[in-house]
Design a protein around this motif. Sequence first.
Motif, PDB file in Angstrom:
ATOM      1  N   UNK A  94       0.828  -1.222   0.000  1.00 23.77           N
ATOM      2  CA  UNK A  94       0.000   0.000   0.000  1.00 23.77           C
ATOM      3  C   UNK A  94       0.855   1.263   0.000  1.00 23.77           C
ATOM      4  N   UNK A  95       0.351   2.267  -0.653  1.00 25.30           N
ATOM      5  CA  UNK A  95       0.971   3.591  -0.602  1.00 25.30           C
ATOM      6  C   UNK A  95      -0.163   4.605  -0.527  1.00 25.30           C
ATOM      7  N   UNK A  96      -0.064   5.513   0.410  1.00 23.33           N
ATOM      8  CA  UNK A  96      -1.153   6.485   0.590  1.00 23.33           C
ATOM      9  C   UNK A  96      -1.178   7.491  -0.558  1.00 23.33           C
ATOM     10  N   UNK A  97      -2.380   7.865  -0.943  1.00 24.08           N
ATOM     11  CA  UNK A  97      -2.550   8.794  -2.070  1.00 24.08           C
ATOM     12  C   UNK A  97      -1.849  10.115  -1.813  1.00 24.08           C
ATOM     13  N   UNK A  98      -1.806  10.527  -0.535  1.00 21.87           N
ATOM     14  CA  UNK A  98      -1.199  11.825  -0.218  1.00 21.87           C
ATOM     15  C   UNK A  98       0.322  11.802  -0.435  1.00 21.87           C
ATOM     16  N   UNK A  99       0.933  10.640  -0.266  1.00 19.47           N
ATOM     17  CA  UNK A  99       2.386  10.513  -0.503  1.00 19.47           C
ATOM     18  C   UNK A  99       2.670  10.725  -1.991  1.00 19.47           C
ATOM     19  N   UNK A 100       1.824  10.124  -2.830  1.00 22.61           N
ATOM     20  CA  UNK A 100       1.983  10.282  -4.281  1.00 22.61           C
ATOM     21  C   UNK A 100       1.676  11.714  -4.703  1.00 22.61           C
ATOM     22  N   UNK A 101       0.658  12.307  -4.052  1.00 23.04           N
ATOM     23  CA  UNK A 101       0.269  13.678  -4.401  1.00 23.04           C
ATOM     24  C   UNK A 101       1.396  14.661  -4.116  1.00 23.04           C
ATOM     25  N   UNK A 102       2.210  14.354  -3.081  1.00 25.16           N
ATOM     26  CA  UNK A 102       3.339  15.234  -2.747  1.00 25.16           C
ATOM     27  C   UNK A 102       4.343  15.288  -3.898  1.00 25.16           C
ATOM     28  N   UNK A 103       4.335  14.249  -4.745  1.00 28.04           N
ATOM     29  CA  UNK A 103       5.223  14.219  -5.908  1.00 28.04           C
ATOM     30  C   UNK A 103       4.505  14.626  -7.187  1.00 28.04           C
ATOM     31  N   UNK A 104       3.287  15.124  -7.040  1.00 31.70           N
ATOM     32  CA  UNK A 104       2.559  15.638  -8.196  1.00 31.70           C
ATOM     33  C   UNK A 104       1.765  14.598  -8.956  1.00 31.70           C
ATOM     34  N   UNK A 105       1.603  13.389  -8.399  1.00 35.22           N
ATOM     35  CA  UNK A 105       0.829  12.349  -9.081  1.00 35.22           C
ATOM     36  C   UNK A 105      -0.440  12.068  -8.281  1.00 35.22           C
ATOM     37  N   UNK A 106      -1.554  12.149  -8.964  1.00 39.07           N
ATOM     38  CA  UNK A 106      -2.838  11.934  -8.292  1.00 39.07           C
ATOM     39  C   UNK A 106      -3.485  10.665  -8.833  1.00 39.07           C
ATOM     40  N   UNK A 109      -7.771   5.934  -4.930  1.00 38.16           N
ATOM     41  CA  UNK A 109      -7.512   4.765  -4.090  1.00 38.16           C
ATOM     42  C   UNK A 109      -8.002   3.487  -4.765  1.00 38.16           C
ATOM     43  N   UNK A 110      -7.241   2.416  -4.610  1.00 39.11           N
ATOM     44  CA  UNK A 110      -7.576   1.161  -5.266  1.00 39.11           C
ATOM     45  C   UNK A 110      -6.837   0.969  -6.572  1.00 39.11           C
ATOM     46  N   UNK A 111      -6.105   1.984  -7.007  1.00 35.66           N
ATOM     47  CA  UNK A 111      -5.377   1.889  -8.275  1.00 35.66           C
ATOM     48  C   UNK A 111      -4.066   1.149  -8.078  1.00 35.66           C
ATOM     49  N   UNK A 112      -3.855   0.172  -8.911  1.00 36.23           N
ATOM     50  CA  UNK A 112      -2.595  -0.567  -8.904  1.00 36.23           C
ATOM     51  C   UNK A 112      -1.636   0.134  -9.862  1.00 36.23           C
ATOM     52  N   UNK A 113      -0.448   0.483  -9.375  1.00 32.55           N
ATOM     53  CA  UNK A 113       0.471   1.288 -10.176  1.00 32.55           C
ATOM     54  C   UNK A 113       1.364   0.426 -11.061  1.00 32.55           C
ATOM     55  N   UNK A 114       1.429   0.792 -12.319  1.00 36.88           N
ATOM     56  CA  UNK A 114       2.206   0.018 -13.294  1.00 36.88           C
ATOM     57  C   UNK A 114       3.687   0.036 -12.943  1.00 36.88           C
ATOM     58  N   UNK A 115       4.346  -1.102 -13.185  1.00 43.10           N
ATOM     59  CA  UNK A 115       5.788  -1.185 -12.972  1.00 43.10           C
ATOM     60  C   UNK A 115       6.186  -1.166 -11.519  1.00 43.10           C
ATOM     61  N   UNK A 116       5.245  -1.456 -10.648  1.00 49.26           N
ATOM     62  CA  UNK A 116       5.544  -1.480  -9.205  1.00 49.26           C
ATOM     63  C   UNK A 116       4.716  -2.588  -8.559  1.00 49.26           C
ATOM     64  N   UNK A 117       4.850  -2.689  -7.237  1.00 47.35           N
ATOM     65  CA  UNK A 117       4.020  -3.635  -6.490  1.00 47.35           C
ATOM     66  C   UNK A 117       2.976  -2.888  -5.683  1.00 47.35           C
ATOM     67  N   UNK A 118       2.811  -1.607  -5.954  1.00 48.48           N
ATOM     68  CA  UNK A 118       2.030  -0.730  -5.089  1.00 48.48           C
ATOM     69  C   UNK A 118       0.581  -0.564  -5.504  1.00 48.48           C
ATOM     70  N   UNK A 119      -0.255  -0.477  -4.490  1.00 49.17           N
ATOM     71  CA  UNK A 119      -1.659  -0.140  -4.687  1.00 49.17           C
ATOM     72  C   UNK A 119      -1.932   1.128  -3.867  1.00 49.17           C
ATOM     73  N   UNK A 120      -2.650   2.055  -4.457  1.00 52.56           N
ATOM     74  CA  UNK A 120      -2.938   3.332  -3.791  1.00 52.56           C
ATOM     75  C   UNK A 120      -4.062   3.128  -2.780  1.00 52.56           C
ATOM     76  N   UNK A 121      -3.847   3.658  -1.580  1.00 53.40           N
ATOM     77  CA  UNK A 121      -4.889   3.557  -0.548  1.00 53.40           C
ATOM     78  C   UNK A 121      -5.129   4.949   0.053  1.00 53.40           C
TER      79      UNK A 121
END
Lengths: 189, 42
Positions: A94-106, A109-121
């Motif tokens: 899991x990776x929190x949406x706010x952590x991704x948002x800090x890097x400019x990516x929105x 939640x529930x989205x599985x990110x390509x090229x990683x093992x991460x799911x947005x929560x």
Amino acid sequence: MTLLLLVAALALLVGAIAMWRAPRLPRYLPLLAIAAVPQIGTLLGLYLPGMFWVTAVALAAWSLLNWRLAGMPILALGLLLNIAVMAAHGGAMPIRAEILAAGGEVFAPGTFLAGSKDVVVDSSWLWPLSDWLALRWGRYAIIASPGDLLILTGLLVWLFRSRLSERTHQHASESEQHAAVAHPAARTE
Amino acid sequence: MKQRIFRSLLAAAIAGLIVVAGAAPLTQPGSGPAVSSFSIGQ
């Protein structure tokens, strides 16, 4: 793909250090290969939730069978933390949406990110074990979990201490032999 | 020397397998858009 390049760079670095340090190598490598296959599939977009348990069991067995290797307890703890939090999220980190948002990516939640093992929560009760430790430079970042850091630490300890441990063991054996030569009666029963 | 090179290559492969199998860092920006959505982790 970026992650795979990062792994390749790390592997090259480890290879270079190993050339210098010549660490003692772990055994039962097929278990490690079995553990890696489902995760490579995930990184390439072939996400099969059930296969996560193949990785978990293979990693647990490999860690226990190599427990005496320097750095293994730290590495195993890192693996355990990652496996625990991923098991609670269907085999994805899991990776929190706010952590991704800090890097400019929105992402929703529930989205599985390509090229990683991460799911947005949105949130997770196990969030301290999730990916949240961000190392940022400019618009680039590596976001790791505490388990990832422990795995890296375990690898470094293995590289720099396993040879040292052998030397220490060798020194102890030599001391015993020296004592036996100096006091042969002590060995007579 | 040959054995040392072989062992260092093996060490590199081992490190790669450990990280791929057990670690789960994320790089930003991501390698591409989200591929799919799941009802997990909520």
